[in-house]
Design a protein around this motif. Structure first.
Motif, PDB file in Angstrom:
ATOM      1  N   ALA A 154      -1.025   2.863   7.809  1.00 45.80           N
ATOM      2  CA  ALA A 154       0.007   3.897   7.715  1.00 45.80           C
ATOM      3  C   ALA A 154      -0.286   5.054   8.660  1.00 45.80           C
ATOM      4  O   ALA A 154       0.617   5.582   9.317  1.00 45.80           O
ATOM      5  N   VAL A 155      -1.539   5.446   8.755  1.00 42.79           N
ATOM      6  CA  VAL A 155      -1.911   6.534   9.680  1.00 42.79           C
ATOM      7  C   VAL A 155      -1.697   6.095  11.121  1.00 42.79           C
ATOM      8  O   VAL A 155      -1.167   6.862  11.944  1.00 42.79           O
ATOM      9  N   LEU A 156      -2.073   4.870  11.435  1.00 49.62           N
ATOM     10  CA  LEU A 156      -1.881   4.376  12.802  1.00 49.62           C
ATOM     11  C   LEU A 156      -0.403   4.246  13.161  1.00 49.62           C
ATOM     12  O   LEU A 156      -0.017   4.437  14.311  1.00 49.62           O
ATOM     13  N   ALA A 157       0.431   3.914  12.188  1.00 48.27           N
ATOM     14  CA  ALA A 157       1.870   3.811  12.450  1.00 48.27           C
ATOM     15  C   ALA A 157       2.494   5.192  12.609  1.00 48.27           C
ATOM     16  O   ALA A 157       3.468   5.365  13.326  1.00 48.27           O
ATOM     17  N   TRP A 158       1.925   6.186  11.945  1.00 43.81           N
ATOM     18  CA  TRP A 158       2.485   7.533  11.980  1.00 43.81           C
ATOM     19  C   TRP A 158       1.993   8.339  13.181  1.00 43.81           C
ATOM     20  O   TRP A 158       2.774   8.919  13.914  1.00 43.81           O
ATOM     21  N   GLY A 217       4.449   9.866  16.122  1.00 45.86           N
ATOM     22  CA  GLY A 217       5.029  10.952  15.352  1.00 45.86           C
ATOM     23  C   GLY A 217       6.121  10.477  14.418  1.00 45.86           C
ATOM     24  O   GLY A 217       7.088  11.171  14.171  1.00 45.86           O
ATOM     25  N   GLY A 218       5.980   9.272  13.891  1.00 38.07           N
ATOM     26  CA  GLY A 218       6.965   8.721  12.961  1.00 38.07           C
ATOM     27  C   GLY A 218       6.910   9.445  11.626  1.00 38.07           C
ATOM     28  O   GLY A 218       6.299  10.503  11.474  1.00 38.07           O
ATOM     29  N   SER A 219       7.549   8.851  10.645  1.00 36.86           N
ATOM     30  CA  SER A 219       7.624   9.441   9.319  1.00 36.86           C
ATOM     31  C   SER A 219       6.237   9.485   8.667  1.00 36.86           C
ATOM     32  O   SER A 219       5.447   8.549   8.795  1.00 36.86           O
ATOM     33  N   LEU A 220       5.995  10.556   7.939  1.00 33.38           N
ATOM     34  CA  LEU A 220       4.732  10.718   7.216  1.00 33.38           C
ATOM     35  C   LEU A 220       4.792  10.029   5.849  1.00 33.38           C
ATOM     36  O   LEU A 220       3.769   9.869   5.190  1.00 33.38           O
ATOM     37  N   ARG A 221       5.972   9.587   5.445  1.00 34.76           N
ATOM     38  CA  ARG A 221       6.160   8.990   4.122  1.00 34.76           C
ATOM     39  C   ARG A 221       5.226   7.804   3.854  1.00 34.76           C
ATOM     40  O   ARG A 221       4.633   7.736   2.773  1.00 34.76           O
ATOM     41  N   PRO A 222       5.053   6.834   4.785  1.00 36.52           N
ATOM     42  CA  PRO A 222       4.135   5.722   4.489  1.00 36.52           C
ATOM     43  C   PRO A 222       2.688   6.175   4.261  1.00 36.52           C
ATOM     44  O   PRO A 222       1.961   5.563   3.471  1.00 36.52           O
ATOM     45  N   VAL A 223       2.275   7.248   4.910  1.00 35.01           N
ATOM     46  CA  VAL A 223       0.918   7.762   4.704  1.00 35.01           C
ATOM     47  C   VAL A 223       0.778   8.289   3.277  1.00 35.01           C
ATOM     48  O   VAL A 223      -0.229   8.043   2.607  1.00 35.01           O
ATOM     49  N   TRP A 224       1.793   8.996   2.807  1.00 30.50           N
ATOM     50  CA  TRP A 224       1.760   9.504   1.428  1.00 30.50           C
ATOM     51  C   TRP A 224       1.772   8.355   0.428  1.00 30.50           C
ATOM     52  O   TRP A 224       1.048   8.386  -0.569  1.00 30.50           O
ATOM     53  N   HIS A 225       2.599   7.350   0.692  1.00 24.68           N
ATOM     54  CA  HIS A 225       2.638   6.198  -0.206  1.00 24.68           C
ATOM     55  C   HIS A 225       1.287   5.484  -0.248  1.00 24.68           C
ATOM     56  O   HIS A 225       0.795   5.146  -1.325  1.00 24.68           O
ATOM     57  N   ALA A 226       0.701   5.266   0.918  1.00 24.08           N
ATOM     58  CA  ALA A 226      -0.585   4.575   0.988  1.00 24.08           C
ATOM     59  C   ALA A 226      -1.688   5.392   0.321  1.00 24.08           C
ATOM     60  O   ALA A 226      -2.543   4.839  -0.379  1.00 24.08           O
ATOM     61  N   SER A 227      -1.678   6.698   0.522  1.00 25.94           N
ATOM     62  CA  SER A 227      -2.691   7.561  -0.098  1.00 25.94           C
ATOM     63  C   SER A 227      -2.549   7.576  -1.616  1.00 25.94           C
ATOM     64  O   SER A 227      -3.543   7.530  -2.352  1.00 25.94           O
ATOM     65  N   GLY A 228      -1.315   7.626  -2.083  1.00 26.53           N
ATOM     66  CA  GLY A 228      -1.081   7.564  -3.530  1.00 26.53           C
ATOM     67  C   GLY A 228      -1.531   6.236  -4.103  1.00 26.53           C
ATOM     68  O   GLY A 228      -2.099   6.174  -5.199  1.00 26.53           O
ATOM     69  N   PHE A 229      -1.308   5.181  -3.341  1.00 26.86           N
ATOM     70  CA  PHE A 229      -1.737   3.872  -3.811  1.00 26.86           C
ATOM     71  C   PHE A 229      -3.254   3.770  -3.847  1.00 26.86           C
ATOM     72  O   PHE A 229      -3.818   3.163  -4.758  1.00 26.86           O
ATOM     73  N   LEU A 230      -3.921   4.371  -2.881  1.00 22.99           N
ATOM     74  CA  LEU A 230      -5.391   4.370  -2.897  1.00 22.99           C
ATOM     75  C   LEU A 230      -5.909   5.146  -4.111  1.00 22.99           C
ATOM     76  O   LEU A 230      -6.904   4.745  -4.730  1.00 22.99           O
ATOM     77  N   ALA A 231      -5.227   6.221  -4.476  1.00 24.02           N
ATOM     78  CA  ALA A 231      -5.611   6.975  -5.676  1.00 24.02           C
ATOM     79  C   ALA A 231      -5.421   6.110  -6.929  1.00 24.02           C
ATOM     80  O   ALA A 231      -6.286   6.107  -7.828  1.00 24.02           O
ATOM     81  N   LEU A 232      -4.314   5.364  -6.992  1.00 21.06           N
ATOM     82  CA  LEU A 232      -4.102   4.451  -8.127  1.00 21.06           C
ATOM     83  C   LEU A 232      -5.167   3.359  -8.157  1.00 21.06           C
ATOM     84  O   LEU A 232      -5.658   2.998  -9.230  1.00 21.06           O
ATOM     85  N   ALA A 233      -5.529   2.838  -6.990  1.00 16.97           N
ATOM     86  CA  ALA A 233      -6.564   1.808  -6.923  1.00 16.97           C
ATOM     87  C   ALA A 233      -7.909   2.359  -7.389  1.00 16.97           C
ATOM     88  O   ALA A 233      -8.671   1.668  -8.073  1.00 16.97           O
ATOM     89  N   SER A 234      -8.193   3.609  -7.042  1.00 16.22           N
ATOM     90  CA  SER A 234      -9.439   4.241  -7.494  1.00 16.22           C
ATOM     91  C   SER A 234      -9.453   4.372  -9.012  1.00 16.22           C
ATOM     92  O   SER A 234     -10.464   4.077  -9.669  1.00 16.22           O
ATOM     93  N   ALA A 235      -8.328   4.811  -9.572  1.00 22.58           N
ATOM     94  CA  ALA A 235      -8.235   4.925 -11.028  1.00 22.58           C
ATOM     95  C   ALA A 235      -8.372   3.556 -11.681  1.00 22.58           C
ATOM     96  O   ALA A 235      -9.036   3.409 -12.721  1.00 22.58           O
ATOM     97  N   GLN A 236      -7.777   2.543 -11.059  1.00 20.53           N
ATOM     98  CA  GLN A 236      -7.841   1.179 -11.587  1.00 20.53           C
ATOM     99  C   GLN A 236      -9.275   0.672 -11.627  1.00 20.53           C
ATOM    100  O   GLN A 236      -9.710   0.079 -12.608  1.00 20.53           O
ATOM    101  N   VAL A 237     -10.013   0.915 -10.564  1.00 21.07           N
ATOM    102  CA  VAL A 237     -11.408   0.477 -10.508  1.00 21.07           C
ATOM    103  C   VAL A 237     -12.233   1.216 -11.577  1.00 21.07           C
ATOM    104  O   VAL A 237     -13.030   0.603 -12.302  1.00 21.07           O
ATOM    105  N   LEU A 238     -12.028   2.509 -11.684  1.00 24.38           N
ATOM    106  CA  LEU A 238     -12.775   3.281 -12.690  1.00 24.38           C
ATOM    107  C   LEU A 238     -12.458   2.819 -14.108  1.00 24.38           C
ATOM    108  O   LEU A 238     -13.355   2.706 -14.947  1.00 24.38           O
TER     109      LEU A 238
END
Length: 141
Positions: A67-71, A75-96
């Motif tokens: 997502a960062v490389l695509a953005w 200078g494309g949309s920042l939305r995929p970066v936010w989605h990916a970051s939120g998903f990484l936070a969910l994955a962290s919670a899932q692992v914990l």
């Protein structure tokens, strides 16, 4: 007057990497559900589910990178970066939650993550949805 959307520099190469990262993430989450079933029925299920958790977390980090490389370059949309970051936070919670052995939250969060990842995959695969989103982003700026 029609609004024209100009193509970004990141082009098809970064878009393909982003689509691949989302597809890999969705696949790893699905395989985690399968290994969770094996966890309940076989002796090697726990080992498989534990290894799959590491792979799934790596896929979530790959999604953020894609997502960062695509953005960034175009200078494309920042939305995929936010989605990916939120998903990484969910994955962290899932692992914990998995390590803490809290299945009452671990299982529903896994279902939610699969649903969100499948939605992201469908969004990346559908050109009509991507055009609508790109038009919305251009209209706001």
């Amino acid at each position: 007057m029609a609004t024209q959307v100009s193509p970004t520099v990141n082009g098809p190469r970064h878009s393909l990497f982003l689509k691949t990262a989302v597809a890999l993430q969705t696949l790893t989450i699905f395989l985690q559900a399968v290994s969770a079933g094996l966890l309940l029925t076989s002796a090697y299920g726990e080992t498989l589910h534990s290894a799959g958790a590491r792979v799934m977390y790596g896929a979530a980090m790959l999604y953020v990178l894609a997502a960062v490389l695509a953005w960034k370059p175009g200078g494309g949309s920042l939305r995929p970066v936010w989605h990916a970051s939120g998903f990484l936070a969910l994955a962290s919670a899932q692992v914990l939650l998995g390590i803490a052995r809290v299945p009452s939250l671990h299982v529903p969060l896994g279902v939610l993550m699969f649903g969100l990842s499948a939605l992201a995959l469908v969004h990346r695969r559908s050109p009509a949805m991507c055009r609508t989103t790109a038009g919305d982003d251009e209209a706001r700026t």
